[in-house]
Enzyme design. Structure first.
Site, short mmCIF file in Angstrom:
data_model
loop_
_atom_site.label_atom_id
_atom_site.label_comp_id
_atom_site.label_asym_id
_atom_site.label_seq_id
_atom_site.Cartn_x
_atom_site.Cartn_y
_atom_site.Cartn_z
N GLY A 1 -7.84 66.86 -8.03
CA GLY A 1 -8.10 67.71 -6.87
C GLY A 1 -7.28 67.22 -5.67
CG HIS A 2 -8.18 63.47 -3.84
ND1 HIS A 2 -9.04 62.89 -4.74
CD2 HIS A 2 -8.88 63.60 -2.69
CE1 HIS A 2 -10.20 62.68 -4.16
NE2 HIS A 2 -10.14 63.10 -2.92
CD GLN B 1 -14.39 67.64 4.59
OE1 GLN B 1 -15.17 66.71 4.73
NE2 GLN B 1 -13.38 67.57 3.75
CD GLN C 1 -16.93 61.37 5.76
OE1 GLN C 1 -15.93 61.24 6.47
NE2 GLN C 1 -16.92 62.17 4.70
CG LEU D 1 -6.43 59.35 -4.10
CD1 LEU D 1 -4.96 59.27 -3.71
CD2 LEU D 1 -7.22 60.16 -3.07
CG HIS D 2 -10.36 63.73 -8.15
ND1 HIS D 2 -10.02 64.97 -7.66
CD2 HIS D 2 -11.45 63.33 -7.42
CE1 HIS D 2 -10.88 65.32 -6.72
NE2 HIS D 2 -11.75 64.34 -6.54
CE LYS E 1 -16.70 68.91 -5.20
NZ LYS E 1 -16.69 67.87 -4.26
CG ASP E 2 -15.71 68.64 0.22
OD1 ASP E 2 -16.87 68.33 -0.07
OD2 ASP E 2 -14.72 68.07 -0.26
CB SER F 1 -16.55 65.52 -7.28
OG SER F 1 -17.26 64.61 -6.46
O1 PAF Z 1 -13.27 65.21 2.22
C1 PAF Z 1 -13.21 63.98 2.40
O2 PAF Z 1 -12.81 63.22 1.53
C2 PAF Z 1 -13.64 63.41 3.75
O3 PAF Z 1 -14.74 64.07 4.26
C3 PAF Z 1 -12.49 63.35 4.77
C4 PAF Z 1 -12.00 64.74 5.15
C5 PAF Z 1 -11.34 62.54 4.22
C6 PAF Z 1 -12.99 62.68 6.06
O4 PAF Z 1 -13.41 61.37 5.83
#
Ligand code: PAF
Length: 284
Positions: A37-38, A154, A62, A34-35, A150-151, A186
């Site tokens: 951003g999280h 997603q 994934q 975690l950084h 950022k994603d 990231s």
């Molecule tokens: O963005 C991410 O870190 C991953 O794609 C997620 C949403 C945790 C799913 O594994």
């Protein structure tokens, strides 16, 4: 110390107890390491919910066969400290074998939105993301779940999946957090050596110029793409995967920068693939 649990049953028990007290629950799904951003997602979740679950799970489904599942950085001790300091209530840290039982064979696959942008070079990526995120939603049953812009693809895919599959929760998108020199935070930035780290600033530099062009009235998407592409191509350590401008509502390619647009890029810096983007809404 923050409570870290590994099994689905432990999460369900805890959430059930919170629900009995009438508390609201937020979920921040992560792959750990975690950084800031999280942390911004956790901060927002703590602000908006009585209790916050952070999932830390490097999801094997994934990652493609030649991608970085094995080498993806992991540091549970640091993650636990960050979650605790940010005020999260519980970390769900399952093993792959807890999430994907022997004989696992059910996947969530989306026909639209997942084929372009990152889906072109990562064909199974969003199937894995949709599957694991659906499972996390079913395990935690949160009121709200938090994802970074950022994603961006997603975020769009998950919002669409929640709509399509009638998940009863709200998806909250949170802004991109950047280093002082503009590089989007990231976990994969740790792969960069010193020269690559410097070169990686080209992503944000190029996007900034692209955004300036849009904001000063450039309506031709091809011209904006050319501005971005030219800047990246001048950086010897950078190799473009894609530079795309799409409609932010359906991720389909557009010719004009009017309306709601997502400008998204993926660029290899050395062997590390980095993504970044900007969204402009309501231009005409
Ligand atoms: O963005 C991410 O870190 C991953 O794609 C997620 C949403 C945790 C799913 O594994």
């Amino acid at each position: 110390m923050i409570n870290i649990v590994n099994t689905v049953e432990q999460v369900r028990e805890q959430v059930k107890a919170w629900r009995k007290e009438g508390l609201t629950v937020g979920l921040v799904p992560t792959m750990g390491f975690l950084h800031e951003g999280h942390k911004s997602l956790i901060d927002k979740a703590v602000e908006e919910n009585d209790r916050v679950v952070v999932s830390v799970f490097v999801n094997p489904t994934q990652f493609g066969p030649n991608e970085d599942f094995e080498s993806y950085p992991r540091d549970m001790e640091k993650d636990a400290a960050l979650c605790e300091a940010a005020g999260a209530s519980l970390i769900f840290h399952p093993e792959p074998s807890d999430m994907y039982l022997d004989g696992y064979s059910t996947f969530v696959d989306m026909d639209t939105l997942t084929k372009g942008l990152c889906g072109k070079t990562r064909p199974i990526h969003f199937r894995g993301v949709c599957t694991v995120v659906s499972k996390l939603f079913n395990i935690v049953c949160p009121d709200k779940a938090y994802f970074g812009q950022k994603d961006a693809q997603q975020l769009a895919v998950i919002k669409h999946m929640v709509r399509d599959l009638n998940f009863g929760l709200e998806i909250v998108g949170c802004p991109i957090i950047r280093e002082d020199d503009g590089l989007a935070k990231s976990s994969r930035n740790t792969y960069l050596n010193a020269d690559e780290r410097k070169a990686a600033t080209v992503l944000n530099k190029a996007l900034t110029k692209g955004k300036e062009a849009v904001m000063s009235g450039e309506k031709d998407a091809a011209k904006v793409k050319a501005i971005i592409t030219d800047i990246i191509e001048k950086e010897p350590l950078a190799k473009i995967d894609y530079v795309e401008i799409v409609d932010w509502n359906n991720l389909e390619a557009v010719d004009s920068t009017e309306g709601d647009i997502l400008t998204a890029i993926a660029v290899y810096i050395g062997k590390t693939r980095l993504i970044d983007n900007f969204i402009v809404e309501g231009r005409n």
